[in-house]
Design a protein around this motif. Structure first.
Motif, short mmCIF file in Angstrom:
data_model
loop_
_atom_site.label_atom_id
_atom_site.label_comp_id
_atom_site.label_asym_id
_atom_site.label_seq_id
_atom_site.Cartn_x
_atom_site.Cartn_y
_atom_site.Cartn_z
N ARG A 65 0.84 -1.20 0.00
CA ARG A 65 0.00 0.00 0.00
C ARG A 65 0.88 1.25 0.00
NH1 ARG A 65 -5.14 1.11 1.09
NH2 ARG A 65 -5.55 -0.99 1.86
N LEU A 66 0.63 2.14 -0.97
CA LEU A 66 1.30 3.43 -1.04
C LEU A 66 0.24 4.53 -0.97
CD1 LEU A 66 3.96 2.61 -3.79
CD2 LEU A 66 4.16 2.40 -1.30
N VAL A 67 0.61 5.75 -1.23
CA VAL A 67 -0.33 6.86 -1.08
C VAL A 67 -1.52 6.71 -2.01
CG1 VAL A 67 -0.61 9.36 -1.24
CG2 VAL A 67 1.51 8.40 -0.33
N ALA A 68 -1.28 6.24 -3.24
CA ALA A 68 -2.35 6.12 -4.23
C ALA A 68 -3.23 4.90 -3.98
CB ALA A 68 -1.77 6.07 -5.63
N GLY A 69 -2.85 4.06 -3.05
CA GLY A 69 -3.61 2.84 -2.78
C GLY A 69 -2.74 1.61 -2.94
N MET A 70 -3.38 0.47 -3.25
CA MET A 70 -2.67 -0.79 -3.33
C MET A 70 -1.98 -0.95 -4.69
SD MET A 70 -2.99 -2.29 -0.43
CE MET A 70 -2.48 -3.97 -0.83
N TYR A 71 -0.83 -1.69 -4.64
CA TYR A 71 -0.08 -2.01 -5.84
C TYR A 71 0.24 -3.51 -5.82
CZ TYR A 71 0.75 2.89 -7.07
OH TYR A 71 0.60 4.21 -7.44
#
Length: 582
Positions: A65-71
């Motif tokens: 999980r990063l700022v933009a959401g899940m990867y």
């Protein structure tokens, strides 16, 4: 759960979901990942929409999980290293980080910049050379540990039974319901060799611990759980005619609380913490080492004078205070003993520990699968970085064990020496030097030092020059790049996790240029030095006669022009005695 033996997958993508299906016509299992809810479910091939875009991937690293959401992190390129006991071992060469979100327009400008930074941090770790995996074999355990397991253990999935010290994508797997790849950050080499007409397989596996992981200077010593910085378990494996043998060694930072933070000095002074109880963490470290490996022989290779001396004295004192009869401490001042190119003196240490190495033995299984020998002790080597000096000593001890193993297996005749087998010896030395380079690049950012000795058996002037070059690169990286590398590792391993509270706080003020101050100072200072050298005029020094300045009973080499220099006349106890030029 999806089986873990597939060597490639079809990644089918729609705006709503990722579908991951094995490239195996006989399997119906498909992992579906909802790109909106992030929910994972198992489904079947017929549920995949015909409109889904398709691409092939080599493996699954997990999600983050990063700022933009899940990867979703996938392996897009790999190469086969070799076969270990009949199982393919792969090296991951390239990766891709795929966003669940179709767009990042929901982010502010600061959030977009932060997300971009986090992505670059994950990529920084992924593209630090050394991620390996096997789809149907447990690379995290030594041969001896695997041979002493229960049937229930053998039935577990690779992730469930893995040694968590060496699972580098463990944080990325925390929400995965399918069985992805268990990736190790390490070095593996596998070679086929022939001696006396007998073909055998020879391998090195160096497993780097993900506990207290980091980079040189930023991570030293141990943590409260007793995990040591730059801890690496190295196993040397031989396979011949269904028989197999292994020899295990470990390396790790000096196991108490100390630091050596970068401060623009070439070699920052180590600082031993004065506010904690060192013995607690020290005992936890060696309690776990004894449980895992049996008796411990510590080979401390640091200097016994100068800034490293307090570390050696404290290490010795800690072992004495522990009073554990299963732990033996040996201090060997590597630089002092091998000064002035006297590298043959390393044999002193090898001879010193020969009897203990024979007592420890090694792991050996015959062609019928019967365990003939177990290794009941381990050498734990360290220098300051646990890289250069450590690797040299480990390669010498491993060679001695290998010679005994090959004789026992019938490859070497009694009285034959490995050193006499020119082709194998060359391969052996280069493999151990490659091991040194791999460990050094992961921790210090450059190849290892002293590898000319490991590769050739001799210390050379070219090797000294290369060590100087690598030392300069290390200096720059340690002072100006390693903060980012350390943060990247912490993010990848889950020591720092991105959550919603971070989304409204930018990582840095984009107008704040303070972080560039030190690099700018260094560039200006270096430029001034170059200008001074280029514009310097000729001086009397160039044509001066050699003379000696007497300070007390000792003569110090200096220069003068035939007369007592002015500066020395102002020092009443300094006498300039000029001699003829030779």
């Amino acid at each position: 759960k999806m089986a873990s033996t597939y060597e490639s997958f079809n990644l089918r993508t729609t705006p709503e979901k990722f579908y991951i299906e094995p490239c195996d016509d006989g399997s119906e299992d498909v992992l579906a990942i909802d790109r909106v809810s992030t929910e994972m479910t198992l489904t079947v091939r017929r549920d995949i929409p015909a409109s889904a875009e398709n691409r092939t991937v080599c493996g699954l690293m997990g999600t983050i999980r990063l700022v933009a959401g899940m990867y979703l992190v996938v392996i897009t390129k790999k190469k086969k290293v070799g076969d270990l006991l009949g199982h393919a071992v792969w090296k991951a060469l390239d990766f891709e980080i795929l966003s669940y979100k179709k767009t990042i327009l929901h982010l502010t400008d600061n959030q977009m910049q932060d997300n971009k930074t986090f992505l670059s941090m994950i990529n920084n770790v992924l593209h630090t050379d050394g991620f390996y995996f096997a789809t149907d074999y447990d690379l995290t355990h030594t041969l001896q540990r695997l041979a002493n397991t229960s049937p229930e253990f053998q039935e577990m999935s690779l992730l469930e039974r893995a040694d968590q010290r060496f699972v580098w994508n463990g944080h990325l797997l925390r929400e995965f319901i399918a069985q992805p790849e268990v990736c190790l950050h390490e070095f593996i080499t596998m070679k086929s060799s022939c001696i006396n007409g007998k073909v055998f397989e020879w391998s090195i596996i160096s497993r780097r611990s993900c506990f207290r992981a980091g980079v040189r200077y930023y991570v030293r010593g141990i943590d409260s759980e007793g995990h040591a910085a730059n801890y690496v378990e190295t196993e040397q494996i031989v396979q011949y005619s269904c028989a197999k043998a292994s020899f295990v060694q470990t390396r790790g930072s000096i196991p108490f609380y100390w630091s050596q933070r970068p401060n623009l000095k070439y070699k920052p002074k180590p600082q031993i913490s004065k506010t904690v109880n060192h013995l607690d963490g020290f005992q936890r470290h060696f309690d776990s080492q004894v449980i895992l490996y049996g008796r411990q022989v510590i080979l401390n290779l640091i200097n016994q004078k100068g800034s490293e001396k307090p570390l050696e004295l404290t290490f010795d004192k800690m072992v004495t205070s522990l009073g554990n009869g299963l732990i033996k401490y040996i201090a060997f001042d590597f630089h002092k003993e091998c000064s002035r190119m006297r590298w043959h003196r390393l044999q002193i240490l090898v001879d010193m520990v020969a009897e203990m190495q024979d007592e420890f033995g090694y792991f050996l299984v015959d062609a019928d699968g019967k365990v003939l020998l177990n290794q009941d002790g381990t050498f734990r080597s360290n220098c300051m970085d646990c890289l250069d000096r450590t690797n040299v000593i480990q390669s010498l001890l491993a060679r001695r064990s290998l010679q005994s193993q090959l004789r026992k297996m019938g490859v070497l005749h009694m009285g034959q020496q490995i050193e006499e087998q020119a082709d194998f010896e060359k391969m052996y030395k280069n493999a151990w030097a490659d091991n040194a380079d791999a460990c050094a690049k992961q921790y210090a950012g450059t190849g290892a030092l002293k590898t000319d000795f490991t590769r050739t058996g001799k210390r050379t002037h070219l090797g000294l020059l290369m060590d100087g070059w690598n030392s300069m690169i290390r200096y720059y990286k340690n002072n100006f790049c390693d903060g980012f590398r350390q943060d990247s590792i912490d993010l990848f391993l889950g020591n720092y996790a991105v959550d919603e509270s971070d989304w409204n706080t930018p990582l840095r003020d984009p107008k704040d240029w303070k972080f560039l101050t030190l690099p700018i100072i260094m560039v200006v200072a270096f430029s001034m030095c170059i200008i001074c050298l280029l514009m310097a005029g000729k001086t009397k020094l160039l044509s001066a006669l050699p003379c000696k300045v007497r300070r007390g009973p000792r003569l110090w080499p200096m220069f003068c022009s035939g007369e007592q220099p002015a500066w020395s006349r102002r020092r009443s106890r300094t006498e300039c005695v000029c001699v003829e030029s030779s």
